[in-house]
Design a protein around this motif. Structure first.
Motif, PDB file in Angstrom:
ATOM      1  N   GLY A 269      17.444  74.845  -8.810  1.00 49.67           N
ATOM      2  CA  GLY A 269      16.474  73.794  -9.133  1.00 49.67           C
ATOM      3  C   GLY A 269      15.155  74.109  -8.454  1.00 49.67           C
ATOM      4  O   GLY A 269      14.809  75.273  -8.276  1.00 49.67           O
ATOM      5  N   LYS A 270      14.421  73.097  -8.042  1.00 48.94           N
ATOM      6  CA  LYS A 270      13.157  73.223  -7.310  1.00 48.94           C
ATOM      7  C   LYS A 270      12.249  74.302  -7.888  1.00 48.94           C
ATOM      8  O   LYS A 270      11.558  74.059  -8.873  1.00 48.94           O
ATOM      9  CB  LYS A 270      13.434  73.431  -5.826  1.00 48.94           C
ATOM     10  N   ALA A 271      12.232  75.507  -7.313  1.00 47.08           N
ATOM     11  CA  ALA A 271      11.297  76.549  -7.749  1.00 47.08           C
ATOM     12  C   ALA A 271      11.562  77.046  -9.164  1.00 47.08           C
ATOM     13  O   ALA A 271      10.774  77.819  -9.701  1.00 47.08           O
ATOM     14  CB  ALA A 271      11.331  77.732  -6.779  1.00 47.08           C
ATOM     15  N   LEU A 272      12.647  76.598  -9.776  1.00 47.60           N
ATOM     16  CA  LEU A 272      12.927  76.960 -11.154  1.00 47.60           C
ATOM     17  C   LEU A 272      11.796  76.498 -12.078  1.00 47.60           C
ATOM     18  O   LEU A 272      11.637  77.035 -13.175  1.00 47.60           O
ATOM     19  CB  LEU A 272      14.257  76.341 -11.601  1.00 47.60           C
ATOM     20  N   ALA A 273      11.006  75.533 -11.638  1.00 46.24           N
ATOM     21  CA  ALA A 273       9.880  75.051 -12.439  1.00 46.24           C
ATOM     22  C   ALA A 273       8.547  75.182 -11.712  1.00 46.24           C
ATOM     23  O   ALA A 273       7.530  74.686 -12.196  1.00 46.24           O
ATOM     24  CB  ALA A 273      10.109  73.611 -12.862  1.00 46.24           C
ATOM     25  N   GLY A 274       8.545  75.804 -10.550  1.00 44.21           N
ATOM     26  CA  GLY A 274       7.287  76.069  -9.856  1.00 44.21           C
ATOM     27  C   GLY A 274       6.466  74.845  -9.506  1.00 44.21           C
ATOM     28  O   GLY A 274       5.246  74.929  -9.322  1.00 44.21           O
ATOM     29  N   GLY A 275       7.106  73.686  -9.423  1.00 40.17           N
ATOM     30  CA  GLY A 275       6.394  72.481  -9.025  1.00 40.17           C
ATOM     31  C   GLY A 275       5.769  71.709 -10.171  1.00 40.17           C
ATOM     32  O   GLY A 275       5.127  70.673  -9.947  1.00 40.17           O
ATOM     33  N   PHE A 276       5.943  72.162 -11.399  1.00 43.90           N
ATOM     34  CA  PHE A 276       5.299  71.504 -12.536  1.00 43.90           C
ATOM     35  C   PHE A 276       6.168  70.434 -13.189  1.00 43.90           C
ATOM     36  O   PHE A 276       5.648  69.577 -13.896  1.00 43.90           O
ATOM     37  CB  PHE A 276       4.934  72.543 -13.599  1.00 43.90           C
ATOM     38  N   TYR A 277       7.473  70.506 -12.987  1.00 44.70           N
ATOM     39  CA  TYR A 277       8.372  69.713 -13.820  1.00 44.70           C
ATOM     40  C   TYR A 277       9.747  69.746 -13.155  1.00 44.70           C
ATOM     41  O   TYR A 277      10.094  70.748 -12.545  1.00 44.70           O
ATOM     42  CB  TYR A 277       8.460  70.387 -15.197  1.00 44.70           C
ATOM     43  N   PRO A 278      10.527  68.685 -13.235  1.00 44.72           N
ATOM     44  CA  PRO A 278      11.891  68.759 -12.694  1.00 44.72           C
ATOM     45  C   PRO A 278      12.817  69.527 -13.636  1.00 44.72           C
ATOM     46  O   PRO A 278      13.096  69.070 -14.749  1.00 44.72           O
ATOM     47  CB  PRO A 278      12.303  67.285 -12.566  1.00 44.72           C
ATOM     48  N   VAL A 279      13.273  70.686 -13.189  1.00 50.17           N
ATOM     49  CA  VAL A 279      14.200  71.507 -13.973  1.00 50.17           C
ATOM     50  C   VAL A 279      15.278  72.021 -13.027  1.00 50.17           C
ATOM     51  O   VAL A 279      14.972  72.535 -11.951  1.00 50.17           O
ATOM     52  CB  VAL A 279      13.499  72.712 -14.634  1.00 50.17           C
TER      53      VAL A 279
END
Length: 413
Positions: A269-279
Motif C-alpha cells: 500500500g502507501k507508496a503504491l500510489a506515491g501519495g496521490f490516491y489510496p491504493v
C-alpha cells in the motif's frame, strides 16, 4: 459561474487565514484522533513542504513512507491528470483498460501470480486475513470456524475491529471490545515461539518484516528465513505486511528480500500510489487468490482506472529512478552520520535503508518540535522514539543538511 465564484472565495479565505486560525478550526470541528505537529502544510514538492506562512521544511517522514517517490512527483501527477480526463471510476461491475495492465506490471515486477486490488492498507490486511481463513478451510482442511492466525506482539496492521483484536497496544483496544477470536500472539523475532504456537488449525503467520509503528523494530538476523521454513514445513501461509517497509524503503524493493525468501502472501500500500490516491493490494498465488469467486469479496473503488493508472506510474518511478538502490546507498550515509551524534539521551539507533529510529531516554515530542523550528519535519512514535523516513529521492546534500540540524538539536537537549 457559481462554482467559479465559490473557488475564488475559497482562495481568498485561505490567503487570510494564519497558522493559528487553521489550527483553531481543526480543533473546533475535527475529531482529535491525531496529535499533529503545529505546522499547516499548504504545498509540497519533492522532499520539501511549505506552510501557510511561507516557511520551508524538509519532510523526514514521507507520510509514513507513502511518498517514497517524493511529493507531487511530476510523472505520477501527469498519469493521474491524464486518466482523470478519460475515466476515473467504473466500479468492478465493468472492466476498464487500466486494471489488466496494472495486474501484468505488478506481476512482472514481483513474480506473484495474482493480485487483489483494494484501497487502504487496512483493507488489504483485512482481505489477507479473510483469504488466509478461506484457504485454511478450502485447501488445508481446517475444521470450519477453527482457523488460527499467528501475529507478533507490538504489531501494527491497522485499526479495524478485527485488527485491534490482536493488537498488544492497550490504547488501540480501549473501549472497542468485544474482540474477535482466532488469533495467537508471539514475541516478535522469536522463532521458537512461532514453532510452539503452530497447531493443525494454524492458517497463517502475519508479520511485518520490520515493525514500523512500533519504532522501526528489527528482528534478529535470519528470523524471516527461519519463519518461512517453519511455515512451509507446517503448511502455514507466511503473510508479509510490507505496507510501510515495502517499495524501496529498506534498500530493496521489499524488506523480505534481505533474507532471500518469498512470502505466500504480500500486502502492499502507501507508496503504491506515491501519495496521490489510496491504493493497496494483496499479492499471492493462484492457489490462494483463486479461491475468491464473484460475490465473495469486493470494493467499489478497488481496482478503479484512476487508482490503477496512478499505481502503474508510481511503480515505474520506483524502478526507473532506482529508488530502492538510492535507499541502500543513502541509508549507509544516514546511519554513519547518525552514529556520530554525541548525546547521553540516545538509547539506540536502528533501522535499514532510509528508515531509522532514534530511541531516547525521555519524550521525543519536544525533540520533534525543536526539529520543526529548524526546518525538519519528523514525528515521534511510542512517546520516546523519533522515526526518520525521508522520501527516497532525497539528494545527499539535503540529507546531510537535515542530519546536521538533527545533531544540533539532539546534542543540545
Amino acid at each position: 459561474m457559481a462554482a467559479t465564484i465559490l473557488h475564488h472565495d475559497t482562495e481568498t479565505e485561505q490567503q487570510k487565514l494564519s497558522t493559528a486560525e487553521y489550527i483553531r478550526l481543526e480543533d473546533q470541528y475535527g475529531t482529535k484522533n491525531y496529535k499533529p505537529l503545529d505546522v499547516v502544510v499548504e504545498r509540497a514538492q519533492g522532499v520539501w513542504v511549505y506552510d501557510v506562512e511561507g516557511r520551508r521544511y524538509l519532510d523526514f517522514l514521507a507520510a509514513y513512507s507513502a511518498v517514497n517517490q517524493g511529493h507531487c512527483h511530476p510523472r505520477i501527477l501527469a498519469a493521474m491528470l491524464e486518466q482523470s480526463h478519460r475515466v476515473t471510476l467504473t466500479s468492478r461491475a465493468f472492466r476498464n483498460d487500466q486494471l489488466p495492465l496494472f495486474y501484468k506490471e505488478i506481476h512482472d515486477l514481483t513474480g506473484f501470480e495474482m493480485t487483489l486490488p483494494m484501497n487502504s492498507g487496512t483493507e488489504a490486511v483485512e482481505s489477507a486475513l479473510k483469504l488466509a481463513r478461506k484457504w485454511a478451510y478450502k485447501v488445508k482442511g481446517v475444521p470450519e470456524n477453527q482457523a488460527e492466525i499467528i501475529v507478533c506482539a507490538n504489531n501494527f496492521h491497522g485499526r479495524t475491529i478485527s485488527i485491534i483484536s490482536f493488537s498488544t497496544d492497550a490504547q488501540y483496544r480501549d473501549g472497542f471490545g468485544p474482540f474477535l477470536p482466532g488469533f495467537k500472539i508471539i514475541p516478535f523475532g522469536d522463532v521458537a515461539a512461532l514453532r510452539a504456537a503452530i497447531t493443525p488449525n494454524t492458517a497463517a503467520f502475519l508479520v511485518e518484516p520490520i515493525q514500523g509503528e512500533a519504532g522501526v523494530l528489527m528482528p534478529p538476523d535470519g528470523f524471516l528465513k527461519e519463519a518461512a521454513a517453519i511455515c512451509k514445513e507446517n503448511h502455514v501461509l507466511l503473510i508479509a505486511d510490507e505496507i510501510q517497509s515495502g517499495l524501496g524503503r529498506t534498500g530493496k524493493l521489499f524488506a523480505y528480500e534481505h533474507e532471500g525468501i518469498k512470502p505466500d502472501m504480500l500486502i502492499v500500500g502507501k507508496a503504491l500510489a506515491g501519495g496521490f490516491y489510496p491504493v493497496s493490494a494483496v499479492l499471492s498465488s493462484r492457489e490462494v487468490l483463486g479461491l475468491l469467486h464473484p460475490g465473495d469479496h469486493g470494493s467499489t473503488f478497488g481496482g478503479n482506472p484512476l487508482a490503477c493508472a496512478v499505481a502503474r506510474a508510481s511503480l515505474r518511478v520506483i524502478v526507473e529512478e532506482r529508488l530502492a538502490e538510492r535507499s541502500a546507498e543513502l541509508g549507509l550515509v544516514m546511519f554513519e552520520r547518525l552514529r556520530k551524534i554525541k548525546s547521553p539521551h540516545i538509547r539506540e539507533i536502528r533501522g535499514r535503508g532510509l528508515w531509522a529510529a532514534i530511541e531516547l531516554d525521555g519524550p521525543a515530542r519536544p525533540v520533534c518540535e525543536a526539529l520543526m523550528r529548524e526546518g525538519i519535519l519528523a514525528k515521534e512514535t511510542h512517546d520516546n522514539v523519533i522515526r526518520l523516513a525521508p522520501p527516497l529521492i532525497i539528494e545527499k546534500e539535503d540529507l546531510l543538511w537535515a542530519l546536521d540540524r538533527l545533531q544540533t538539536v539532539l546534542e543540545g537537549i
